[in-house]
Design a protein around this motif. Structure first.
Motif, short mmCIF file in Angstrom:
data_model
loop_
_atom_site.label_atom_id
_atom_site.label_comp_id
_atom_site.label_asym_id
_atom_site.label_seq_id
_atom_site.Cartn_x
_atom_site.Cartn_y
_atom_site.Cartn_z
N TYR A 44 19.35 14.97 -29.50
CA TYR A 44 18.58 12.93 -29.29
C TYR A 44 19.41 11.91 -28.91
N ALA A 45 20.65 12.46 -28.56
CA ALA A 45 21.43 10.93 -28.67
C ALA A 45 20.90 10.33 -27.49
N GLY A 46 20.59 10.89 -26.52
CA GLY A 46 20.28 10.28 -25.37
C GLY A 46 19.05 9.34 -25.23
N ALA A 70 13.31 6.80 -16.35
CA ALA A 70 13.59 6.49 -15.18
C ALA A 70 15.64 6.56 -15.33
N LEU A 71 15.92 6.23 -16.68
CA LEU A 71 17.46 5.84 -17.28
C LEU A 71 17.97 6.51 -17.00
N ILE A 72 17.77 8.08 -17.00
CA ILE A 72 17.95 9.31 -17.10
C ILE A 72 18.93 9.29 -15.62
N PRO A 73 19.09 9.05 -14.72
CA PRO A 73 19.95 9.51 -13.35
C PRO A 73 21.18 8.06 -14.13
N ALA A 77 24.99 9.41 -14.44
CA ALA A 77 25.86 9.28 -14.11
C ALA A 77 27.12 8.57 -14.53
N LEU A 78 26.92 7.95 -15.84
CA LEU A 78 27.74 7.26 -16.83
C LEU A 78 28.56 7.99 -17.52
N LEU A 95 18.65 14.78 -24.76
CA LEU A 95 17.70 13.88 -24.62
C LEU A 95 16.03 14.53 -23.98
N PRO A 96 14.95 14.25 -24.17
CA PRO A 96 13.69 14.90 -24.03
C PRO A 96 13.67 14.41 -21.86
#
Length: 290
Positions: A44-46, A70-73, A77-78, A95-96
């Motif tokens: 769950y760091a993400g 919406a932030l996962i892509p 990439a990061l 992360l979920p």
């Protein structure tokens, strides 16, 4: 010999994407600068991404999980870019993730110098995940990852407490299990740690654990965190007598800290061939005596 880095990851409130990206880059660059070839962040760091949501969403257990999708892509990439740039293998925690079937799963991706290598979902969910949060177990089973460092597997937190999961990875030829964890109490941390050490003993493999630490009152999912990072192996010839290669000095440091440790895979394999005991080889014998 390979050099590993496991992060005691202090949950920080990073309210913008630039702040988060700079934070992750600085953290990973610090470990790579100390020669780490593989970097592990915790379960769950993400979810720290939720600090970028409006305050009402961030403070809501379910809305925060939905809001980060919406932030996962950009996050993927990061992470891929950092692994390529630094020339390391990076498991940036989990992360979920909302799957196509409408269910959330606790997912851990692995990235390497060659790009994204795939992911492992958590398979067995805690009471909090299944009864309160609505996060479901993975359906694709366990997979192993071939890397330049050796064959790796991932068991997320609670999954380390179940012997047959690690045994499945051992039978796939895995030498090192990555164990990202997130536990709010010291007892929870020890459950995962004891599981990790037991899995190392049973299968004569190594397990690397990275936990979340610190308080995050702004997040209903990450509010309290306790744990130490550690690298565990079977206690046997040429390996530490207690099976602990390295562990963090503090239980809950104020800031994120890397535990760096050397793992001798050749020594690990020699134990499987010439050790005092052969727990890996003798595993099937238990079925004939019970």
């Amino acid at each position: 010999m390979i050099r590993l880095a496991a992060c005691q990851y202090a949950i920080e409130h990073l309210p913008t994407w630039p702040a988060y990206a700079a934070h992750l880059r600085e953290l990973c660059t610090a470990a790579a600068g100390q020669g780490a070839q593989l970097l592990l962040l915790p379960e769950y760091a993400g979810l720290v991404l939720s600090a970028q949501l409006p305050a009402a969403e961030c403070a809501d257990l379910h809305a925060s999980m939905a809001g980060i999708q919406a932030l996962i892509p950009a996050w993927r990439a990061l992470c891929e870019g950092l692994a390529r740039e630094l020339g390391v293998y990076l498991q940036p925690g989990s992360l979920p993730v909302l799957d196509a079937d409408g269910q959330y799963r606790n997912r851990a991706w692995l990235f390497g110098p060659e790009g994204e290598l795939g992911y492992q979902d958590k398979l067995i969910m805690t009471r909090f995940e299944r009864e309160t949060w609505g996060v479901h177990g993975g359906r694709q089973g366990l997979r192993s990852f071939d890397t330049a460092l050796g064959r790796l597997g991932i068991l997320i937190c609670y999954d380390n407490e179940f012997p047959l999961l690690a045994r499945t990875l051992a039978e796939q030829g895995v030498d090192l299990i990555l164990a990202p964890s997130c536990t709010d109490t010291e007892a929870g941390y020890h459950r995962v740690r004891i599981g990790a050490q037991a899995r190392a003993l049973e299968n004569q493999i190594a397990v690397l654990q990275a936990p979340t630490v610190g308080l995050a009152p702004w997040s209903p999912a990450l509010d309290e965190n306790t744990g130490r990072a550690g690298l565990f192996v079977p206690p046997d010839y040429g390996l530490p007598a207690d099976g602990v290669v390295a562990q963090s000095a503090e239980l809950c440091p104020a800031a994120s800290q890397w535990l760096l440790a050397e793992l001798d895979l050749a020594a690990l394999k020699r134990v499987r061939e010439q050790g005092q005991v052969f727990t890996r080889r003798d595993w099937p014998e238990q079925w004939g005596v019970v």
